[in-house]
Design a protein around this motif. Structure first.
Motif, PDB file in Angstrom:
ATOM      1  N   PRO A   1     -44.474 -79.961 -31.085  1.00 12.20           N
ATOM      2  CA  PRO A   1     -44.206 -80.554 -32.415  1.00 12.20           C
ATOM      3  C   PRO A   1     -43.429 -81.415 -32.967  1.00 12.20           C
ATOM      4  O   PRO A   1     -41.868 -81.998 -31.390  1.00 12.20           O
ATOM      5  N   PRO A   2     -42.940 -81.847 -33.496  1.00  7.85           N
ATOM      6  CA  PRO A   2     -41.890 -82.825 -33.575  1.00  7.85           C
ATOM      7  C   PRO A   2     -40.649 -82.855 -33.628  1.00  7.85           C
ATOM      8  O   PRO A   2     -40.508 -81.287 -33.922  1.00  7.85           O
ATOM      9  N   ARG A   3     -39.880 -82.941 -33.481  1.00  6.27           N
ATOM     10  CA  ARG A   3     -38.416 -82.606 -32.910  1.00  6.27           C
ATOM     11  C   ARG A   3     -37.162 -82.984 -34.214  1.00  6.27           C
ATOM     12  O   ARG A   3     -37.587 -83.707 -34.764  1.00  6.27           O
ATOM     13  N   LEU A   4     -36.143 -81.678 -33.929  1.00  8.72           N
ATOM     14  CA  LEU A   4     -34.979 -81.998 -34.866  1.00  8.72           C
ATOM     15  C   LEU A   4     -34.464 -82.766 -34.209  1.00  8.72           C
ATOM     16  O   LEU A   4     -33.999 -82.302 -32.701  1.00  8.72           O
ATOM     17  N   LYS A   5     -33.378 -83.550 -34.553  1.00 12.48           N
ATOM     18  CA  LYS A   5     -32.519 -84.626 -33.910  1.00 12.48           C
ATOM     19  C   LYS A   5     -31.209 -84.779 -34.296  1.00 12.48           C
ATOM     20  O   LYS A   5     -30.066 -84.889 -33.757  1.00 12.48           O
ATOM     21  N   GLN A   6     -31.070 -84.498 -35.779  1.00 14.42           N
ATOM     22  CA  GLN A   6     -29.857 -84.838 -36.436  1.00 14.42           C
ATOM     23  C   GLN A   6     -28.461 -83.925 -36.578  1.00 14.42           C
ATOM     24  O   GLN A   6     -29.120 -82.524 -36.897  1.00 14.42           O
ATOM     25  N   ARG A   7     -27.541 -83.730 -36.535  1.00 13.93           N
ATOM     26  CA  ARG A   7     -26.623 -82.566 -36.421  1.00 13.93           C
ATOM     27  C   ARG A   7     -26.731 -82.252 -37.503  1.00 13.93           C
ATOM     28  O   ARG A   7     -26.650 -81.097 -38.014  1.00 13.93           O
ATOM     29  N   ARG A   8     -27.299 -83.106 -38.705  1.00 16.02           N
ATOM     30  CA  ARG A   8     -26.603 -82.936 -40.359  1.00 16.02           C
ATOM     31  C   ARG A   8     -28.196 -81.750 -40.796  1.00 16.02           C
ATOM     32  O   ARG A   8     -28.219 -81.094 -40.930  1.00 16.02           O
ATOM     33  N   ASP A   9     -29.225 -82.282 -39.845  1.00 22.16           N
ATOM     34  CA  ASP A   9     -30.270 -80.943 -39.643  1.00 22.16           C
ATOM     35  C   ASP A   9     -30.299 -79.480 -39.354  1.00 22.16           C
ATOM     36  O   ASP A   9     -31.113 -78.552 -39.665  1.00 22.16           O
ATOM     37  N   PHE A  10     -29.238 -80.003 -38.093  1.00 23.73           N
ATOM     38  CA  PHE A  10     -28.776 -78.326 -37.510  1.00 23.73           C
ATOM     39  C   PHE A  10     -28.628 -77.543 -38.558  1.00 23.73           C
ATOM     40  O   PHE A  10     -28.716 -76.697 -38.682  1.00 23.73           O
ATOM     41  N   GLN A  11     -27.148 -78.712 -38.986  1.00 22.53           N
ATOM     42  CA  GLN A  11     -26.042 -77.901 -40.562  1.00 22.53           C
ATOM     43  C   GLN A  11     -27.169 -77.227 -41.689  1.00 22.53           C
ATOM     44  O   GLN A  11     -26.704 -75.924 -42.306  1.00 22.53           O
TER      45      GLN A  11
ATOM     46  N   ARG B   1     -40.585 -79.333 -37.634  1.00 25.58           N
ATOM     47  CA  ARG B   1     -40.160 -80.025 -37.155  1.00 25.58           C
ATOM     48  C   ARG B   1     -39.279 -78.613 -36.135  1.00 25.58           C
ATOM     49  O   ARG B   1     -39.068 -77.906 -36.492  1.00 25.58           O
ATOM     50  N   VAL B   2     -38.605 -79.171 -35.374  1.00 23.11           N
ATOM     51  CA  VAL B   2     -38.176 -78.219 -33.987  1.00 23.11           C
ATOM     52  C   VAL B   2     -36.848 -78.159 -33.489  1.00 23.11           C
ATOM     53  O   VAL B   2     -37.191 -79.591 -32.605  1.00 23.11           O
ATOM     54  N   GLY B   3     -35.810 -78.053 -33.496  1.00 21.41           N
ATOM     55  CA  GLY B   3     -34.697 -78.191 -33.251  1.00 21.41           C
ATOM     56  C   GLY B   3     -34.278 -77.423 -31.645  1.00 21.41           C
ATOM     57  O   GLY B   3     -34.583 -76.027 -31.880  1.00 21.41           O
ATOM     58  N   PHE B   4     -33.522 -77.853 -30.626  1.00 27.00           N
ATOM     59  CA  PHE B   4     -33.154 -77.113 -29.648  1.00 27.00           C
ATOM     60  C   PHE B   4     -31.913 -76.730 -29.545  1.00 27.00           C
ATOM     61  O   PHE B   4     -31.372 -78.159 -29.223  1.00 27.00           O
ATOM     62  N   THR B   5     -30.781 -75.663 -28.993  1.00 27.65           N
ATOM     63  CA  THR B   5     -30.089 -75.887 -28.151  1.00 27.65           C
ATOM     64  C   THR B   5     -29.254 -74.374 -27.442  1.00 27.65           C
ATOM     65  O   THR B   5     -29.791 -73.567 -27.618  1.00 27.65           O
ATOM     66  N   ALA B   6     -27.694 -75.252 -27.025  1.00 19.74           N
ATOM     67  CA  ALA B   6     -27.377 -73.865 -25.920  1.00 19.74           C
ATOM     68  C   ALA B   6     -26.439 -74.273 -25.686  1.00 19.74           C
ATOM     69  O   ALA B   6     -25.418 -75.955 -25.602  1.00 19.74           O
TER      70      ALA B   6
ATOM     71  N   VAL C   1     -34.654 -74.144 -35.783  1.00 19.35           N
ATOM     72  CA  VAL C   1     -33.639 -74.236 -34.309  1.00 19.35           C
ATOM     73  C   VAL C   1     -33.840 -73.181 -33.453  1.00 19.35           C
ATOM     74  O   VAL C   1     -33.974 -72.324 -34.089  1.00 19.35           O
ATOM     75  N   LEU C   2     -33.784 -73.556 -31.740  1.00 23.55           N
ATOM     76  CA  LEU C   2     -34.418 -72.505 -30.644  1.00 23.55           C
ATOM     77  C   LEU C   2     -33.059 -72.560 -30.325  1.00 23.55           C
ATOM     78  O   LEU C   2     -32.462 -73.436 -29.912  1.00 23.55           O
ATOM     79  N   ILE C   3     -32.192 -71.468 -30.406  1.00 23.33           N
ATOM     80  CA  ILE C   3     -30.746 -71.305 -30.012  1.00 23.33           C
ATOM     81  C   ILE C   3     -31.148 -70.551 -28.271  1.00 23.33           C
ATOM     82  O   ILE C   3     -30.934 -68.992 -28.708  1.00 23.33           O
ATOM     83  N   GLY C   4     -30.728 -70.560 -27.440  1.00 26.66           N
ATOM     84  CA  GLY C   4     -30.737 -69.966 -25.834  1.00 26.66           C
ATOM     85  C   GLY C   4     -29.288 -69.301 -26.252  1.00 26.66           C
ATOM     86  O   GLY C   4     -28.083 -69.643 -26.374  1.00 26.66           O
TER      87      GLY C   4
END
Length: 113
Positions: free
Chosen positions: A5-15, A42-47, A83-86
């Motif tokens: 799936p397309p990604r979220l990459k910019q900080r403002r999108d995560f916020q 769109r999907v973003g990932f963070t840990a 946003v998926l957070i580990g």
């Protein structure tokens, strides 16, 4: 084979997703979901550094990316930023249980029926 799936990459999108979206926590991950009508998924990932060193964080994100590809890569889901957070348990959690965590979090956040 499902596509990524397309990604979220910019900080403002995560916020934006963190501030306005729904939150669903499971032992293996945390999901934040924000409806965005008329947009593609769109999907973003963070840990965070709390879960371990770079090796553990990268393993965690790789597992989350693959789980998202398998569950969300079909293209049938539209109109969400996720946003998926580990968590600490993500890197060592059995694969089928991690997929169940993602499935349950998607349902709890109202992304899937």
């Amino acid at each position: 084979m499902p596509a990524r799936p397309p990604r979220l990459k910019q900080r403002r999108d995560f916020q934006r997703v963190a501030g306005k979206g729904q939150r669903a926590a499971r032992p293996g991950l945390v999901l934040q979901a924000l409806p965005v009508p008329g947009q593609h998924l769109r999907v973003g990932f963070t840990a965070t550094k709390k879960i371990g060193n770079a090796v553990v964080r990268n393993r965690t994100k790789r597992r989350l990316r693959e789980a998202a590809r398998l569950m969300l890569g079909g293209g049938d889901l539209q109109g969400f930023d996720l946003v998926l957070i580990g968590r600490e348990a993500t890197a060592g959690r059995p694969w089928q249980i991690l997929l169940g965590d993602l499935r349950g979090a998607l349902k709890q956040a109202g992304v899937t029926p």
